[in-house]
Each structure stands twice: as C-alpha cells, then as structure tokens.
Write a protein that holds these residues in place. Structure first.
Motif, PDB file in Angstrom:
ATOM      1  N   PRO A  87     -47.420  -5.358   8.351  1.00 54.07           N
ATOM      2  CA  PRO A  87     -46.584  -4.342   7.686  1.00 54.07           C
ATOM      3  C   PRO A  87     -45.903  -3.448   8.821  1.00 54.07           C
ATOM      4  CG  PRO A  87     -48.427  -3.887   6.700  1.00 54.07           C
ATOM      5  CD  PRO A  87     -48.761  -5.070   7.496  1.00 54.07           C
ATOM      6  N   SER A  88     -44.506  -3.157   8.833  1.00 58.11           N
ATOM      7  CA  SER A  88     -44.105  -2.039   9.693  1.00 58.11           C
ATOM      8  C   SER A  88     -44.240  -0.877   9.034  1.00 58.11           C
ATOM      9  CB  SER A  88     -42.567  -2.339   9.871  1.00 58.11           C
ATOM     10  OG  SER A  88     -42.041  -2.683   8.744  1.00 58.11           O
ATOM     11  N   VAL A  89     -44.811   0.179   9.625  1.00 56.77           N
ATOM     12  CA  VAL A  89     -44.954   1.679   9.052  1.00 56.77           C
ATOM     13  C   VAL A  89     -44.129   2.522   9.853  1.00 56.77           C
ATOM     14  CG1 VAL A  89     -46.808   3.197   8.513  1.00 56.77           C
ATOM     15  CG2 VAL A  89     -47.220   0.654   8.491  1.00 56.77           C
ATOM     16  N   SER A  90     -43.647   3.531   9.216  1.00 58.10           N
ATOM     17  CA  SER A  90     -42.782   4.451   9.727  1.00 58.10           C
ATOM     18  C   SER A  90     -43.196   5.934   9.161  1.00 58.10           C
ATOM     19  CB  SER A  90     -41.332   4.258   9.259  1.00 58.10           C
ATOM     20  OG  SER A  90     -40.351   5.260   9.761  1.00 58.10           O
ATOM     21  N   ALA A  94     -43.839   0.774   4.558  1.00 48.27           N
ATOM     22  CA  ALA A  94     -44.617  -0.189   4.819  1.00 48.27           C
ATOM     23  C   ALA A  94     -43.691  -1.486   4.278  1.00 48.27           C
ATOM     24  CB  ALA A  94     -46.041  -0.513   4.569  1.00 48.27           C
ATOM     25  N   VAL A  95     -43.539  -2.399   4.926  1.00 48.57           N
ATOM     26  CA  VAL A  95     -43.033  -3.797   4.491  1.00 48.57           C
ATOM     27  C   VAL A  95     -44.145  -4.583   3.721  1.00 48.57           C
ATOM     28  CG1 VAL A  95     -41.833  -5.947   4.726  1.00 48.57           C
ATOM     29  CG2 VAL A  95     -40.987  -3.831   5.733  1.00 48.57           C
ATOM     30  N   THR A 129     -36.454  -0.678   8.413  1.00 56.20           N
ATOM     31  CA  THR A 129     -37.148   0.453   8.426  1.00 56.20           C
ATOM     32  C   THR A 129     -36.462   1.786   8.510  1.00 56.20           C
ATOM     33  OG1 THR A 129     -39.179  -0.654   9.606  1.00 56.20           O
ATOM     34  CG2 THR A 129     -39.077   1.795   9.641  1.00 56.20           C
ATOM     35  N   PRO A 130     -36.405   2.490   7.377  1.00 53.31           N
ATOM     36  CA  PRO A 130     -35.612   3.771   7.189  1.00 53.31           C
ATOM     37  C   PRO A 130     -36.401   4.970   7.846  1.00 53.31           C
ATOM     38  CG  PRO A 130     -36.972   3.494   5.270  1.00 53.31           C
ATOM     39  CD  PRO A 130     -37.155   2.288   6.041  1.00 53.31           C
ATOM     40  N   THR A 131     -35.392   5.892   8.161  1.00 55.64           N
ATOM     41  CA  THR A 131     -35.907   7.231   8.714  1.00 55.64           C
ATOM     42  C   THR A 131     -36.316   8.042   7.444  1.00 55.64           C
ATOM     43  OG1 THR A 131     -34.609   7.177  10.534  1.00 55.64           O
ATOM     44  CG2 THR A 131     -35.555   9.420   9.969  1.00 55.64           C
ATOM     45  N   LEU A 132     -37.614   8.808   7.351  1.00 54.30           N
ATOM     46  CA  LEU A 132     -38.228   9.175   6.113  1.00 54.30           C
ATOM     47  C   LEU A 132     -38.101  10.589   6.454  1.00 54.30           C
ATOM     48  CD1 LEU A 132     -41.055   6.615   5.190  1.00 54.30           C
ATOM     49  CD2 LEU A 132     -38.604   6.619   4.512  1.00 54.30           C
ATOM     50  N   SER A 133     -38.038  11.620   5.333  1.00 52.98           N
ATOM     51  CA  SER A 133     -38.219  12.799   5.314  1.00 52.98           C
ATOM     52  C   SER A 133     -38.835  13.082   4.028  1.00 52.98           C
ATOM     53  CB  SER A 133     -37.261  13.881   5.597  1.00 52.98           C
ATOM     54  OG  SER A 133     -35.932  13.672   4.573  1.00 52.98           O
ATOM     55  N   CYS A 134     -39.696  14.104   3.957  1.00 52.54           N
ATOM     56  CA  CYS A 134     -40.491  14.337   2.573  1.00 52.54           C
ATOM     57  C   CYS A 134     -40.433  15.912   2.450  1.00 52.54           C
ATOM     58  CB  CYS A 134     -41.921  13.956   2.694  1.00 52.54           C
ATOM     59  SG  CYS A 134     -42.865  14.062   0.961  1.00 52.54           S
TER      60      CYS A 134
END
Length: 366
Positions: A259-262, A276-277, A357-362
C-alpha cells in the motif's frame, strides 16, 4: 415486437436487474446515523466493524478473526449498520420476545440481518477486571427508560454453548436517564459510562446489555465477549467482509500488496495522519487514513485530504466527510474523537478511478 427484438429486450432487462442486485449486495452502506451500540467492551458486530470495516476486502480475516469472517459473509450490513440491532413493541417482555439461543441477534431481528451474532465460537474477547465499565453510545440522543447489564454465570462458556436467559445474571440496572444527563456529550451523540462490579470471576464470559430507548418502545440488545483477568492480544489490522459463504461482498477486489503511504506533518504536535491504499479493483479502490495523537491525548480531530483534481471519494465510514473544491475534510465521529497520547484511530473510504495519494494535514482538539 419481433422475436429477435423481444429476446434482446428480455436479455437487456435481465442484465439490468442483475446489475441492480449486485449493486445492493456489493456496495457497503454507511452506518445509520440514529440508534447506538455498546462500544466498550465492544459488542460483536461493533467489534467486527471496528477491526475490519476499514479493510473489508482483506481475506486475512478468515484465519485471523474467523467469527467476524462468518458474520461478514452472512450479512455485511450487520456490521455497516452496527447501530441498528433493536426490536420494537417488546413492551418489556424481553424473554417472551427473544428465544434462548437468539439473544445476541435480538431474536433474529431486522429480518435476520444480525443472525450471525448468535453463532457459537471463539469471538474476539476484551480483557477486563472484576470491575469494568460498559460504554453505551447513543447516536440519536434517545436517552434511556432503563439500561440493564447482565453477565453470564460462572461455568457458562460462550465458545461452546448458545446463550440462554438462564445463563445470565443481572449485575447493574440504570433507571430512566435523559440523553442530556449521559456521561459524555459529543457532537455526534452521547455516551453513557456504566460502572459494573462482579466478584471472583475469571475466564471467558458474555456481557449482555439491554438498552430501552426513551423515544419509543425500542429495545436494543448487545452481546460483548469478555475475558475476566486474561490477556487479549492486540487485534490484527482490520480487513474485509463478504456477503455469503459463496459470494464475495465486493467487486473482484484484490488487496494491495504494497500500500502507498503518505505521512502528514503533526499539527503543533497534536496529531498526524497517514494514508494507505488497502485494496484495488477495476475502476476503484479502498483507502484508509490513520490518525495518531502526539505527545498529549486529544479530544477530537480533523484531517484535510487535498487532491490535484476533483476528489475521487465516493463513500466513507468512521468519519464525517465534506468536500470543497479539491479538498475533502474528514471530522471524527462521536465515538472515535478521543485518542490517548501516542494512540491512533482510523477512517476509510471507497473511491473511483486509479488510486491517488492525497496531501494530508491533521489538526486536533486537546
């Protein structure tokens, strides 16, 4: 209508009908916003949803969590609709409405949707002490006419024996309690924490909870598998459901091997998120976002998923999703906003097209 044209029309009609039926069988429905469940010690169907709902394509469930596997195969909607296990019009006569051996399904309520909850076997059990807390989540703020908590009597073994009313001992009763008086007031509902004490217990048992909602004659029934004084290994990574022993519950999906992880950068140390996909199929994929608290516990979280173009997300669970332009905002559900320091929770979604894969912010509320 000529015979060839008639045959073509009939064939087209049959194909359309089969496609519609497949859509009903294979597309998971979002949990109903109303109603509720025991989330700790987690009930059978809520536990299966919590462990496997975000990766319901993964065949590893068959060996790692076989009781959940059989439940997903019997009816995936029993887990997607984890908050709908109730009966109406019981009028307090619970033993009259629900036969022995059918207590965990509420007497095969909802046209048999929850029948697999009655299956006898080695369900994943929550380790507890002789003093523990039952956590009941009420998503619609119904409140309670009463809540009754039972524990199976010493000598009863849920791994080998169907549950009967005579196996249960009432250990706690909560009187009429409006939703406004429940222990935790949350954005998506309320939660009642019910302290329970027993003595001299060890080994496997069932905690059985009856919640009589206040808004109508609506009775909820929950079986929670527990292990008094034992150690329960951490559950494996969540996995996938299935519609019946001979039918897959999703369209020819194959789990993603790598899985791709960003990762995202923690927001002021409050939380971080990774993507993750978890599985893919022709024309779509399943994604999971894991939210991890930083050095301090958090009370709520929000993740922004930014895509280069139109977001491909079609349906999600374990979070409220809203889309604006090329960004999807995911806000915690009422039952998974609180995360201990260093702990994590997750939400998932189905998306169309090739995996992206998106860009993430939390950000978090502490």
């Amino acid at each position: 209508m000529s015979s060839p044209v008639r045959r073509k029309f009939l064939i087209s009609s049959i194909v359309a009908a089969l496609a519609a039926a497949a859509a009903v069988l294979f597309a998971p429905s979002a949990p109903a916003s109303a109603h509720g469940n025991v989330i700790g010690p987690s009930s059978r169907n809520y536990g299966c949803f919590e462990r496997w709902g975000s990766k319901f394509q993964d065949p590893a469930m068959a060996t790692e969590d076989p009781m959940c596997w059989q439940a997903w195969q019997a009816n995936p909607n029993a887990m997607w609709n984890w908050n709908g296990l109730y009966r109406e019009g019981v009028a307090g006569n619970h033993q009259g409405a629900i036969p022995d051996g059918q207590l965990c399904s509420g007497g095969r309520t909802e046209s048999g949707r929850y029948n697999a909850m009655d299956a006898v076997g080695d369900w994943k059990a929550t380790s507890i002490g002789n003093s523990f807390t039952v956590q009941l989540f009420d998503g619609a703020r119904h409140g309670a006419d009463y809540i009754r908590v039972y524990v199976s009597r010493p000598g009863y073994n849920p791994v080998t024996t169907p549950l009967k009313w005579s196996d249960l001992e009432l250990v706690k009763s909560v009187p009429n309690t409006p939703a406004a008086q429940w222990t935790h007031q949350q954005s998506n509902g309320v939660q009642q924490d019910i302290p329970v004490s027993v003595s001299g217990r060890s080994g496997r048992a069932l905690v059985y909870t009856i919640w009589q909602a206040s808004h109508s004659d609506q009775s909820y029934y929950f079986c929670s598998d527990v292990n008094f004084g034992g150690s329960q290994p951490s559950p494996s990574t969540p996995s996938s459901p299935s519609a019946s022993p001979s039918q897959p519950s999703s369209p020819s999906a194959s789990p993603s091997v790598s899985p791709s992880v960003s990762p995202s950068t923690p927001a002021s140390g409050a939380c971080s998120a990774t993507f993750a996909v978890t599985s893919t199929w022709q024309g779509g994929y399943q994604g999971e976002v894991r939210v991890t608290a930083g050095s301090s516990a958090i009370k709520g979280w929000r993740v922004l998923l930014t895509y280069p173009g139109t977001p491909p997300i079609q349906q999600g669970w374990n979070a409220t999703l809203t889309t604006s332009g090329n960004t999807v905002q995911a806000t915690n559900a009422g039952y998974n906003g609180s995360v201990a320091a260093g702990g994590s929770t997750s939400f998932g979604f189905l998306a169309s097209g090739a995996s992206a894969t998106p860009t993430l912010s939390c950000t978090a509320t502490v």
